[in-house]
Design a protein around this motif. Structure first.
Motif, short mmCIF file in Angstrom:
data_model
loop_
_atom_site.label_atom_id
_atom_site.label_comp_id
_atom_site.label_asym_id
_atom_site.label_seq_id
_atom_site.Cartn_x
_atom_site.Cartn_y
_atom_site.Cartn_z
N VAL A 44 0.84 -1.20 0.00
CA VAL A 44 0.00 0.00 0.00
C VAL A 44 0.87 1.25 0.00
CG1 VAL A 44 -1.77 1.26 1.30
CG2 VAL A 44 -1.91 -1.23 1.11
N SER A 45 2.03 1.16 0.62
CA SER A 45 2.95 2.32 0.67
C SER A 45 3.53 2.66 -0.70
CB SER A 45 4.07 2.05 1.66
OG SER A 45 4.83 0.93 1.26
N ASP A 46 3.43 1.73 -1.67
CA ASP A 46 3.95 1.97 -3.01
C ASP A 46 2.94 2.66 -3.93
OD1 ASP A 46 6.33 0.82 -2.30
OD2 ASP A 46 5.81 -1.16 -3.07
N LEU A 47 1.74 2.92 -3.42
CA LEU A 47 0.73 3.59 -4.24
C LEU A 47 1.12 5.04 -4.50
CD1 LEU A 47 -2.59 2.32 -2.60
CD2 LEU A 47 -1.78 1.81 -4.90
N PRO A 48 0.80 5.57 -5.69
CA PRO A 48 1.04 7.00 -5.94
C PRO A 48 0.21 7.86 -5.01
CG PRO A 48 0.55 5.84 -7.99
CD PRO A 48 0.29 4.89 -6.88
N SER A 49 0.71 9.01 -4.67
CA SER A 49 -0.02 9.89 -3.75
C SER A 49 -1.37 10.31 -4.33
CB SER A 49 0.82 11.11 -3.40
OG SER A 49 1.13 11.85 -4.57
N LYS A 63 -10.15 2.24 4.61
CA LYS A 63 -8.73 1.90 4.71
C LYS A 63 -8.42 1.00 3.52
CE LYS A 63 -7.89 2.95 9.27
NZ LYS A 63 -7.01 3.95 9.64
N ILE A 64 -7.26 1.18 2.94
CA ILE A 64 -6.85 0.33 1.83
C ILE A 64 -6.27 -0.96 2.41
CG2 ILE A 64 -5.39 0.13 -0.21
CD1 ILE A 64 -5.40 3.22 -0.35
N ALA A 65 -6.99 -2.06 2.23
CA ALA A 65 -6.56 -3.34 2.77
C ALA A 65 -5.46 -3.96 1.91
CB ALA A 65 -7.74 -4.30 2.88
N LYS A 66 -5.66 -3.94 0.59
CA LYS A 66 -4.69 -4.50 -0.34
C LYS A 66 -4.66 -3.63 -1.58
CE LYS A 66 -4.96 -9.36 0.96
NZ LYS A 66 -5.20 -10.72 0.46
N ALA A 67 -3.52 -3.62 -2.25
CA ALA A 67 -3.38 -2.86 -3.49
C ALA A 67 -2.71 -3.75 -4.53
CB ALA A 67 -2.55 -1.60 -3.25
N GLU A 72 -0.39 -1.54 -17.12
CA GLU A 72 -0.86 -0.27 -17.66
C GLU A 72 -0.94 0.82 -16.59
OE1 GLU A 72 -4.52 -1.06 -19.67
OE2 GLU A 72 -3.64 -2.68 -20.85
N ASP A 73 -0.28 0.62 -15.47
CA ASP A 73 -0.32 1.55 -14.33
C ASP A 73 -1.74 1.82 -13.85
OD1 ASP A 73 2.40 1.75 -14.01
OD2 ASP A 73 2.58 3.50 -15.31
N GLN A 74 -2.53 0.77 -13.81
CA GLN A 74 -3.87 0.85 -13.23
C GLN A 74 -3.81 0.10 -11.90
OE1 GLN A 74 -6.01 -1.03 -16.40
NE2 GLN A 74 -6.51 0.93 -17.36
N TYR A 75 -4.60 0.58 -10.96
CA TYR A 75 -4.54 0.05 -9.60
C TYR A 75 -5.89 -0.53 -9.20
CZ TYR A 75 -0.15 2.50 -9.50
OH TYR A 75 1.13 2.92 -9.80
N LYS A 76 -5.84 -1.69 -8.59
CA LYS A 76 -7.01 -2.34 -8.01
C LYS A 76 -6.85 -2.21 -6.51
CE LYS A 76 -9.01 -6.93 -7.46
NZ LYS A 76 -8.88 -8.35 -7.82
N THR A 88 -14.16 -3.20 -3.84
CA THR A 88 -13.00 -3.07 -4.71
C THR A 88 -13.25 -1.91 -5.67
OG1 THR A 88 -12.60 -5.44 -4.59
CG2 THR A 88 -11.56 -4.26 -6.40
N VAL A 89 -12.25 -1.06 -5.82
CA VAL A 89 -12.31 0.05 -6.77
C VAL A 89 -11.04 0.01 -7.62
CG1 VAL A 89 -13.76 1.54 -5.34
CG2 VAL A 89 -11.28 1.66 -5.11
N TYR A 90 -11.13 0.66 -8.78
CA TYR A 90 -10.01 0.71 -9.71
C TYR A 90 -9.68 2.16 -10.01
CZ TYR A 90 -11.17 -4.19 -10.45
OH TYR A 90 -11.43 -5.54 -10.27
N ALA A 91 -8.40 2.46 -10.10
CA ALA A 91 -7.97 3.83 -10.37
C ALA A 91 -6.74 3.80 -11.27
CB ALA A 91 -7.65 4.57 -9.08
N ASP A 92 -6.52 4.92 -11.98
CA ASP A 92 -5.28 5.03 -12.75
C ASP A 92 -4.24 5.75 -11.89
OD1 ASP A 92 -5.97 7.74 -12.83
OD2 ASP A 92 -6.48 7.73 -14.95
N ALA A 93 -3.07 5.98 -12.43
CA ALA A 93 -1.97 6.55 -11.66
C ALA A 93 -2.24 7.99 -11.24
CB ALA A 93 -0.68 6.48 -12.46
N GLU A 94 -3.16 8.68 -11.93
CA GLU A 94 -3.49 10.06 -11.60
C GLU A 94 -4.61 10.17 -10.58
OE1 GLU A 94 -3.27 9.22 -15.07
OE2 GLU A 94 -1.17 9.75 -14.93
#
Length: 100
Positions: A44-49, A63-67, A72-76, A88-94
């Motif tokens: 989780v600490s490696d997620l972009p701000s 709270k983010i349990a798992k990342a 393609e730099d997409q995050y679950k 569960t949500v999905y986001a891009d790097a931005e």
């Protein structure tokens, strides 16, 4: 005249008999697997701000349990709310939300 009409009908039937092409049967017992993306678990600490900020703004009690991250730099993100609800949500790097 009857012979001409009969010959026309017989030739038409003969041509359509040869034009009939057999179509293969559709197999209905095959399973189809759709791969959204190969997500690999990350800390989780490696997620972009931008992603963590988006979670804090849109889900303030979560709270983010798992990342997870794909190529393609997409995050679950597996989120847990204070009341124990998970999602569960999905986001891009931005930090933009993605529908998957």
């Amino acid at each position: 005249m009857k012979n001409l009409a009969l010959a026309t009908v017989l030739s038409f039937v003969g041509i359509t008999a040869f034009a009939n092409v057999e179509t293969p049967e559709l197999e209905t017992n095959n399973a189809i697997e759709i791969v959204v993306g190969d997500f690999e678990e990350i800390d989780v600490s490696d997620l972009p701000s931008a992603v963590t900020t988006a979670v804090e703004e849109n889900y303030p009690t979560a709270k983010i349990a798992k990342a997870y991250k794909n190529d393609e730099d997409q995050y679950k993100l597996d989120l847990t709310l204070e009341d124990g609800t998970t999602g569960t949500v999905y986001a891009d790097a931005e930090g933009n939300w993605i529908d998957m």
